[in-house]
Design an enzyme around this catalytic site. Structure first.
Site, PDB file in Angstrom:
ATOM      1  N   HIS A   1     -20.034 -42.087 -28.454  1.00  0.00           N
ATOM      2  CA  HIS A   1     -19.921 -40.802 -27.762  1.00  0.00           C
ATOM      3  C   HIS A   1     -21.102 -39.883 -28.077  1.00  0.00           C
ATOM      4  CE1 HIS A   1     -15.879 -40.984 -25.935  1.00  0.00           C
ATOM      5  NE2 HIS A   1     -15.628 -41.855 -26.906  1.00  0.00           N
TER       6      HIS A   1
ATOM      7  N   GLU B   1     -22.129 -37.469 -26.438  1.00  0.00           N
ATOM      8  CA  GLU B   1     -21.833 -36.069 -26.068  1.00  0.00           C
ATOM      9  C   GLU B   1     -21.200 -35.297 -27.225  1.00  0.00           C
ATOM     10  OE1 GLU B   1     -19.943 -38.559 -25.376  1.00  0.00           O
ATOM     11  OE2 GLU B   1     -17.836 -37.941 -25.457  1.00  0.00           O
TER      12      GLU B   1
ATOM     13  N   CYS C   1     -18.391 -44.842 -23.424  1.00  0.00           N
ATOM     14  CA  CYS C   1     -17.124 -45.377 -23.929  1.00  0.00           C
ATOM     15  C   CYS C   1     -16.335 -46.047 -22.806  1.00  0.00           C
ATOM     16  CB  CYS C   1     -16.330 -44.277 -24.642  1.00  0.00           C
ATOM     17  SG  CYS C   1     -14.975 -44.931 -25.617  1.00  0.00           S
TER      18      CYS C   1
END
Ligand code: MN
Length: 236
Positions: free
Chosen positions: A210, A212, A106
């Site tokens: 994202h 994660e 990001c």
């Protein structure tokens, strides 16, 4: 098997008294056999390059537009100059170190692009308006909200082995003009660049979404961390 030591760039809170990183980065990297460590804000980039096998440029707030030759517009969000300073220096140094893999997430993709001389949309909705879709999803963060078309034979293609992947979308800024050598390897259906890799570098990859927050349930996101850790282990 070697356990790569991975440096995660940190977020800074509003009062600039705390550094932190979203837990998902650490959990994903641990799960792939790496040892993640949150980095301090430091200008000693050579010391970091000496000790760490790879780096994640993590998500966060907006980069000071002066860093890419623009004045800050009202649509730009909060900036953290100390974080910009450290991450841009790190991203620039890593672009010249093929032996040190870098993953940008990001803001991290945007940092990589600015470090290479590119620029950003300060706010997609304000500057591109109706021609682009919604990139700040209303769904939960761990749910996909749009498609990314993967460029054939790009690094992203080598990592996810797919023509198209589903990603989450939590950004209001995006890459506008790409920096030198930074090549798109994933685009949204509205044409916005969602992933880019530095040509000539074995693993210098930025993604606008994202992983994660998705890696536990999405193969393509887990594959990004797996491939990154593998590259760090190989020291390439
Ligand atoms: Mn998006």
């Amino acid at each position: 098997m070697k356990q790569p030591l991975i440096g995660l760039t940190c977020s800074l809170n509003e009062t600039e008294t705390r550094i932190s990183a979203y837990r998902g980065y650490a959990d994903a990297l641990l799960s792939c056999g790496a040892l993640p460590v949150v980095l301090p804000l430091t200008d000693d980039i050579p010391a970091l390059l000496e000790r760490f096998d790879g780096f994640v440029l993590t998500g966060g707030g907006d980069i000071d537009p002066r860093r890419y030759g623009q004045w800050q517009k009202p649509c730009c969000g909060a900036i953290t100059p100390a974080r910009d300073e450290m991450e841009l220096a790190l991203a620039r140094a890593l672009s010249e170190r093929p032996d040190k893999p870098a993953l940008g997430v990001c803001r991290g993709l945007q940092v990589m692009n600015v470090a290479l001389g590119g620029d950003l949309y300060q706010d997609i909705a304000a500057e591109r308006g109706a021609e682009v879709m919604r990139h700040r999803q209303s769904q939960p963060e761990n749910c996909a909200s749009h498609e990314v078309i993967v460029t054939m034979s790009s690094l992203l293609d080598e990592v996810v082995h797919a023509h198209s992947i589903e990603v989450n979308s939590l950004h209001h800024q995006a890459v506008r003009r790409l920096g030198a050598g930074f090549e798109p390897c994933g685009v949204a259906s509205d044409g916005l660049i969602e992933a880019a890799a530095l040509s000539g570098h074995p693993f210098y990859l930025g993604v606008q979404w994202h992983p994660e927050r998705m890696w536990e349930k999405t193969d393509s996101d887990r594959a990004i961390f797996t491939a990154f850790v593998e590259a760090c282990r190989a020291g390439r």
